[in-house]
Write a protein that holds these residues in place. Structure first.
Motif, PDB file in Angstrom:
ATOM      1  N   MET A 138      -8.115   2.242   0.166  1.00  0.00           N
ATOM      2  CA  MET A 138      -7.322   3.168   1.014  1.00  0.00           C
ATOM      3  C   MET A 138      -8.106   4.482   1.188  1.00  0.00           C
ATOM      4  SD  MET A 138      -3.421   4.671   1.052  1.00  0.00           S
ATOM      5  CE  MET A 138      -3.708   5.742  -0.430  1.00  0.00           C
TER       6      MET A 138
ATOM      7  N   SER B 244      -8.431  -4.155  -1.692  1.00  0.00           N
ATOM      8  CA  SER B 244      -7.996  -3.145  -0.800  1.00  0.00           C
ATOM      9  C   SER B 244      -8.618  -1.839  -1.087  1.00  0.00           C
ATOM     10  CB  SER B 244      -6.503  -3.018  -0.752  1.00  0.00           C
ATOM     11  OG  SER B 244      -6.053  -2.300  -1.889  1.00  0.00           O
TER      12      SER B 244
ATOM     13  N   GLN C  53      -7.548  -4.232   3.719  1.00  0.00           N
ATOM     14  CA  GLN C  53      -7.386  -5.285   2.625  1.00  0.00           C
ATOM     15  C   GLN C  53      -7.719  -6.738   2.957  1.00  0.00           C
ATOM     16  OE1 GLN C  53      -3.304  -5.578   1.333  1.00  0.00           O
ATOM     17  NE2 GLN C  53      -2.861  -7.262   2.779  1.00  0.00           N
TER      18      GLN C  53
ATOM     19  N   TYR D 177      -6.894   2.099   6.030  1.00  0.00           N
ATOM     20  CA  TYR D 177      -6.456   1.124   4.864  1.00  0.00           C
ATOM     21  C   TYR D 177      -6.937  -0.158   5.393  1.00  0.00           C
ATOM     22  CZ  TYR D 177      -3.971  -1.821   1.826  1.00  0.00           C
ATOM     23  OH  TYR D 177      -3.638  -2.826   0.792  1.00  0.00           O
TER      24      TYR D 177
ATOM     25  N   THR E  38      -5.191   8.562   7.773  1.00  0.00           N
ATOM     26  CA  THR E  38      -5.278   7.703   6.537  1.00  0.00           C
ATOM     27  C   THR E  38      -5.828   6.399   7.173  1.00  0.00           C
ATOM     28  OG1 THR E  38      -3.667   8.715   5.359  1.00  0.00           O
ATOM     29  CG2 THR E  38      -4.147   6.409   4.691  1.00  0.00           C
TER      30      THR E  38
ATOM     31  N   PRO F  10       0.855  -1.313  -0.101  1.00  0.00           N
ATOM     32  CA  PRO F  10       0.084  -0.007  -0.129  1.00  0.00           C
ATOM     33  C   PRO F  10       0.807   1.449   0.065  1.00  0.00           C
ATOM     34  CG  PRO F  10      -0.066  -0.921   2.281  1.00  0.00           C
ATOM     35  CD  PRO F  10       0.549  -2.072   1.122  1.00  0.00           C
TER      36      PRO F  10
END
Length: 442
Positions: free
Chosen positions: A377, A375, A353, A351, A349, A160
């Motif tokens: 983000m 995924s 997955q 994230y 941020t 990522p």
């Protein structure tokens, strides 16, 4: 010097083949003996060789105004050597290890000169006990989050983008000169790192927008701590695994930090220069488990939340193996050239997955299976009016476990321009499609 690095890499490969004549060694994913030569009968001292190559074939919709070989184009089809690595690990005693690694990175159509075979890692480590080991040199040992150093095995085509958000700014190929301490205390795994950051990118201070400064950099302090609820993970290298494909059952809860004093600067309303610290904190959760070992099925998931403070309105736009050599500023967006998109900045941020392996195609050989993954983000950054959403979906064909795999990935990213109020809004979205083949040798 570049030629000497290449010769070193070739010698590593030849030597690895030459020493691989000992018997009773463990096997790799290809069913061959590993490239490890033991120096004593107890097999506690050794010299080993490993490496890998990642080759991309890609079609990418480029950001507005992107230049490739001086020509403005909207899209590109290209080939890229994403990574080539050759590594030696030498353990002359039970407690001492020396690691040397070299390689190539991001060789593509934008690479105008002969690619340089770089010295990437050169560090030594002494292990006092399982509780503590210490090392020093040039390496990827650092803290903050699970994937900050890049994962050993990725579910998708690459790591990522947020994870190495300072790559090429305060480090070289995610490497710094550092000293570190690491260890495992029961179920707790930890690492603490003090590094000397580089000053690869810097700019004059701007009003109310932080940028990395031209002043002499201060130390880069980072750490990462994780609690392993089930099986323990190997901490002999700085890299965490992105998936075990059902070979282990792992549940790891981690938290980390990174701090650099006066790393950035900006101008205030009086045009005075204000220095800004980089302060980053993250928490993440990794889960990987077999579902049916006989059929080869497994499930993997990872979630991460990170808060970054680089100073006012800092946003970094970056693209992996960027094929563009420049941009026509009259037609460009805030993203800049090629496949750049916002990867990190002051703000939060997130994230997520998920993925896993499907049943083996051939139950007898147990070496062909599919591994789908996806995924998302999401970045909520102070310097962007609209939130940045980037998503990937792909599937890998595992031909010899993770050591020989073909991955198809589709990624969609946002394009930012300034609206009438001078705020950064999403004005468009672009696609990138990657076909990657990776082969490991060890």
């Amino acid at each position: 010097m570049k030629t000497s690095y290449l010769k070193i890499g070739i010698c590593f490969s030849l030597l690895a083949g030459a020493i691989n004549t000992v018997s009773a060694q463990k096997k790799n994913d290809f069913g061959n003996p590993t490239l490890t030569h033991y120096l004593n009968d107890e097999k506690t001292r050794s010299i080993s060789f490993s490496g890998y190559a990642e080759i991309w074939a890609r079609y990418a919709e480029l950001n507005p105004g992107s230049l490739v070989n001086g020509e403005q184009v909207n899209s590109i089809s290209d080939l890229s050597l994403r990574r080539v690595r050759v590594k030696m690990a030498y353990q002359p005693t039970e407690n001492f290890t020396f690691v040397l690694q070299g390689g190539l990175t991001n060789v593509n159509v934008a690479s105008k000169t002969t690619p340089a075979f770089e010295l990437l890692d050169a560090y030594a480590e002494y292990k006092f006990s399982d509780i503590i080991a210490a090392g020093a040199g040039r390496s990827t040992w650092r803290g903050l989050s699970r994937f900050t150093t890049g994962p050993l095995n990725t579910l998708l085509y690459d790591l990522p983008s947020y994870a190495t958000g300072n790559a090429g700014i305060s480090d070289e190929t995610v490497r710094e000169l550092s000293i570190y301490a690491k260890g495992q205390i029961g179920k707790l795994d930890y690492r603490l790192v003090i590094a000397d950051p580089y000053t690869n990118v810097s700019t004059d201070p701007q009003y109310n927008v932080a940028a990395f400064s031209k002043t002499s950099p201060n130390k880069d302090y980072s750490g990462y701590f994780k609690y392993e609820f089930f099986e323990s993970e190997n901490n002999s290298s700085p890299f965490h695994s992105g998936t075990y494909s059902g070979k282990k059952k792992v549940l790891a809860l981690g938290t980390g930090f990174e701090y650099m004093h006066n790393a950035l600067w900006h101008l205030d309303q009086t045009k005075s220069t204000i220095n800004d610290d980089e302060k980053s904190f993250a928490v993440d959760l990794f889960y990987d488990t077999p579902i049916n070992k006989d059929r080869g099925t497994s499930f993997s998931a990872y979630a991460m939340a990170m808060n970054n403070n680089y100073g006012p309105n800092y946003v970094r736009y970056s693209g992996v193996s960027n094929p563009a050599s420049g941009v026509n500023t009259a037609a460009s967006s805030l993203n800049g050239a090629g496949n750049n998109s916002p990867v990190i900045g002051t703000g939060n941020t997130y994230y997520v997955q998920i993925g896993g392996t499907l049943p083996y195609f051939n139950k007898d050989k147990n070496n062909l299976q599919l591994q789908p993954a996806a995924s998302v983000m999401l970045s909520d950054l102070d310097g962007l009016h609209d939130k940045a959403l980037t998503y990937d979906a792909g599937v890998s064909l595992l031909m010899n476990g993770m050591s020989s795999r073909l991955t198809v990935d589709a990624q969609n990213r946002p394009i930012y321009t300034l609206n009438n109020a001078g705020l950064a809004d999403v004005s468009d979205r672009k696609w990138q499609f990657v076909l990657k083949y990776r082969i490991d040798f060890n």
